[in-house]
Design a protein around this motif. Structure first.
Motif, PDB file in Angstrom:
ATOM      1  N   LEU A 117      -1.770  -1.950  -5.283  1.00 31.96           N
ATOM      2  CA  LEU A 117      -2.346  -1.929  -6.620  1.00 31.96           C
ATOM      3  C   LEU A 117      -3.785  -2.436  -6.562  1.00 31.96           C
ATOM      4  N   ASN A 118      -4.710  -1.547  -6.900  1.00 31.00           N
ATOM      5  CA  ASN A 118      -6.120  -1.921  -6.963  1.00 31.00           C
ATOM      6  C   ASN A 118      -6.598  -1.940  -8.406  1.00 31.00           C
ATOM      7  N   GLU A 119      -5.678  -2.269  -9.297  1.00 31.90           N
ATOM      8  CA  GLU A 119      -5.993  -2.242 -10.725  1.00 31.90           C
ATOM      9  C   GLU A 119      -6.907  -3.396 -11.140  1.00 31.90           C
ATOM     10  N   MET A 120      -7.028  -4.425 -10.290  1.00 33.36           N
ATOM     11  CA  MET A 120      -7.892  -5.547 -10.627  1.00 33.36           C
ATOM     12  C   MET A 120      -9.361  -5.223 -10.410  1.00 33.36           C
ATOM     13  N   SER A 121      -9.655  -4.166  -9.641  1.00 33.02           N
ATOM     14  CA  SER A 121     -11.036  -3.789  -9.358  1.00 33.02           C
ATOM     15  C   SER A 121     -11.497  -2.714 -10.335  1.00 33.02           C
ATOM     16  N   THR A 122     -12.725  -2.849 -10.790  1.00 33.99           N
ATOM     17  CA  THR A 122     -13.287  -1.878 -11.734  1.00 33.99           C
ATOM     18  C   THR A 122     -14.118  -0.804 -11.042  1.00 33.99           C
ATOM     19  N   PHE A 123     -14.588  -1.088  -9.823  1.00 31.03           N
ATOM     20  CA  PHE A 123     -15.413  -0.092  -9.130  1.00 31.03           C
ATOM     21  C   PHE A 123     -15.221  -0.089  -7.618  1.00 31.03           C
ATOM     22  N   ALA A 124     -14.637  -1.133  -7.031  1.00 28.50           N
ATOM     23  CA  ALA A 124     -14.541  -1.253  -5.574  1.00 28.50           C
ATOM     24  C   ALA A 124     -13.326  -0.505  -5.039  1.00 28.50           C
ATOM     25  N   ILE A 184       0.961  10.008  -5.108  1.00 26.41           N
ATOM     26  CA  ILE A 184      -0.243   9.437  -5.676  1.00 26.41           C
ATOM     27  C   ILE A 184      -0.771  10.389  -6.726  1.00 26.41           C
ATOM     28  N   CYS A 185      -1.028   9.845  -7.924  1.00 24.82           N
ATOM     29  CA  CYS A 185      -1.592  10.634  -9.026  1.00 24.82           C
ATOM     30  C   CYS A 185      -0.733  11.851  -9.346  1.00 24.82           C
ATOM     31  N   GLY A 186       0.592  11.703  -9.216  1.00 29.43           N
ATOM     32  CA  GLY A 186       1.483  12.785  -9.589  1.00 29.43           C
ATOM     33  C   GLY A 186       1.677  13.823  -8.506  1.00 29.43           C
ATOM     34  N   SER A 232      -8.545   3.829  -4.575  1.00 24.04           N
ATOM     35  CA  SER A 232      -9.653   3.821  -5.518  1.00 24.04           C
ATOM     36  C   SER A 232      -9.497   2.702  -6.541  1.00 24.04           C
ATOM     37  N   ALA A 233     -10.571   2.446  -7.271  1.00 20.33           N
ATOM     38  CA  ALA A 233     -10.530   1.429  -8.317  1.00 20.33           C
ATOM     39  C   ALA A 233      -9.551   1.836  -9.409  1.00 20.33           C
ATOM     40  N   ASN A 234      -8.805   0.871  -9.914  1.00 17.99           N
ATOM     41  CA  ASN A 234      -7.810   1.076 -10.973  1.00 17.99           C
ATOM     42  C   ASN A 234      -6.705   2.047 -10.554  1.00 17.99           C
ATOM     43  N   GLU A 235      -6.438   2.130  -9.248  1.00 21.71           N
ATOM     44  CA  GLU A 235      -5.418   3.058  -8.748  1.00 21.71           C
ATOM     45  C   GLU A 235      -4.189   2.296  -8.269  1.00 21.71           C
ATOM     46  N   ARG A 236      -3.044   2.938  -8.417  1.00 23.42           N
ATOM     47  CA  ARG A 236      -1.776   2.433  -7.890  1.00 23.42           C
ATOM     48  C   ARG A 236      -1.254   3.472  -6.905  1.00 23.42           C
ATOM     49  N   ALA A 237      -1.285   3.156  -5.610  1.00 24.87           N
ATOM     50  CA  ALA A 237      -0.872   4.081  -4.561  1.00 24.87           C
ATOM     51  C   ALA A 237       0.481   3.650  -4.016  1.00 24.87           C
ATOM     52  N   CYS A 238       1.460   4.554  -4.054  1.00 27.03           N
ATOM     53  CA  CYS A 238       2.821   4.232  -3.623  1.00 27.03           C
ATOM     54  C   CYS A 238       3.252   5.147  -2.486  1.00 27.03           C
ATOM     55  N   PHE A 239       3.973   4.580  -1.550  1.00 32.46           N
ATOM     56  CA  PHE A 239       4.524   5.300  -0.412  1.00 32.46           C
ATOM     57  C   PHE A 239       6.018   5.023  -0.369  1.00 32.46           C
ATOM     58  N   TYR A 240       6.790   6.021   0.071  1.00 33.90           N
ATOM     59  CA  TYR A 240       8.242   5.929  -0.001  1.00 33.90           C
ATOM     60  C   TYR A 240       8.869   6.148   1.377  1.00 33.90           C
ATOM     61  N   ALA A 241       9.903   5.373   1.651  1.00 36.82           N
ATOM     62  CA  ALA A 241      10.731   5.552   2.844  1.00 36.82           C
ATOM     63  C   ALA A 241      12.158   5.800   2.380  1.00 36.82           C
ATOM     64  N   ASP A 242      12.707   6.955   2.735  1.00 38.04           N
ATOM     65  CA  ASP A 242      14.053   7.345   2.303  1.00 38.04           C
ATOM     66  C   ASP A 242      15.054   6.948   3.387  1.00 38.04           C
ATOM     67  N   TYR A 288       0.129  -5.951  -3.914  1.00 38.95           N
ATOM     68  CA  TYR A 288       1.141  -5.061  -3.347  1.00 38.95           C
ATOM     69  C   TYR A 288       2.518  -5.455  -3.856  1.00 38.95           C
ATOM     70  N   VAL A 289       3.437  -4.502  -3.804  1.00 36.73           N
ATOM     71  CA  VAL A 289       4.820  -4.774  -4.192  1.00 36.73           C
ATOM     72  C   VAL A 289       5.727  -3.798  -3.460  1.00 36.73           C
ATOM     73  N   VAL A 290       6.857  -4.291  -2.980  1.00 37.36           N
ATOM     74  CA  VAL A 290       7.871  -3.477  -2.304  1.00 37.36           C
ATOM     75  C   VAL A 290       9.153  -3.580  -3.126  1.00 37.36           C
ATOM     76  N   THR A 291       9.688  -2.434  -3.527  1.00 34.65           N
ATOM     77  CA  THR A 291      10.882  -2.422  -4.371  1.00 34.65           C
ATOM     78  C   THR A 291      11.987  -1.594  -3.717  1.00 34.65           C
ATOM     79  N   SER A 292      13.218  -1.926  -4.056  1.00 33.06           N
ATOM     80  CA  SER A 292      14.390  -1.239  -3.537  1.00 33.06           C
ATOM     81  C   SER A 292      14.698  -0.017  -4.397  1.00 33.06           C
TER      82      SER A 292
END
Length: 210
Positions: A95-102, A8-10, A25-35, A59-63
């Protein structure tokens, strides 16, 4: 197979747990990984938005090859199971990019397990009947484990419903309170305006206006 990598955030951090609660957080993209080191593993993914905004999130789950496995928009919760056909890191993103403050408080769980359980080896002095008995016991244990997981998810679901209903009650109480204040202010203002009008018509030289 329970080691998750949080990015998250680098920043990268190792989390030795599959059940987590994270505030997006608002406008945040939080990703978690399973190896995953092998193919054919069954991956269970569960999430529920506990608080924030309209209790929904993208949300999105990618390979590992960046193919989309599961995705959704403005979902309150989800419970999915898929089979991993590739080796590498699977990405689970909120993905909480749709929210501006929530901010959105998300409770989620990622479980990786083998679809097939290896049979127990025969010990010294054991017969095939004993092995079959232990195999039945092993299957019973896995069945009970699955049912306990289902019960735990049901508890999470009811906890999510409770949080949402509690938030709705608080919101309703706040609206009623502020509406009552506005109503009182309006009544007092109308009474003061009526008094001023009466004084205007009946005070001093303005009596001739009647």
């Amino acid at each position: 197979m329970k080691l998750l990598i949080l990015a998250i955030c680098g920043l990268v951090a190792h989390v030795s747990a599959t059940a987590l609660t994270y505030s997006v957080s608002a406008n945040e993209r939080a990703c978690f990984y399973a190896d995953l080191k092998t193919t054919g593993l069954k991956v269970a993914f569960y999430f529920a938005v506990q608080s924030g905004g309209a209790f929904d999130i993208d949300y999105v789950v990618t390979s590992p090859s960046m193919k989309t496995i599961i995705d959704g928009e403005k979902e309150r919760q989800g419970d999915f199971v898929f089979t991993a056909n590739e080796i590498g890191e699977y990405r689970f993103c909120f993905l909480n990019e749709m929210s501006t403050f929530a901010e959105k408080l998300v409770d989620f769980e990622i479980v990786v397990e083998n679809e097939d359980h290896a049979p127990l080896p025969l010990g010294m002095g054991q017969t095939s009947d004993d092995a079959n008995g232990e195999s039945l016991l092993d299957n019973s244990i896995h069945s009970i484990s699955g049912k306990l997981t289902s019960v735990a998810r049901s508890q999470k679901y009811f906890r999510t419903r409770e949080n949402r209903n509690f938030s709705t009650v608080n919101s309703t109480e706040s609206r009623i309170f502020y509406f009552s204040i506005v109503e009182v202010v309006a009544i007092v203002s109308m009474a003061a305006l009526q008094v001023l009008l009466v004084q205007f018509f009946f005070t001093g030289s303005r009596k001739g206006f009647i």
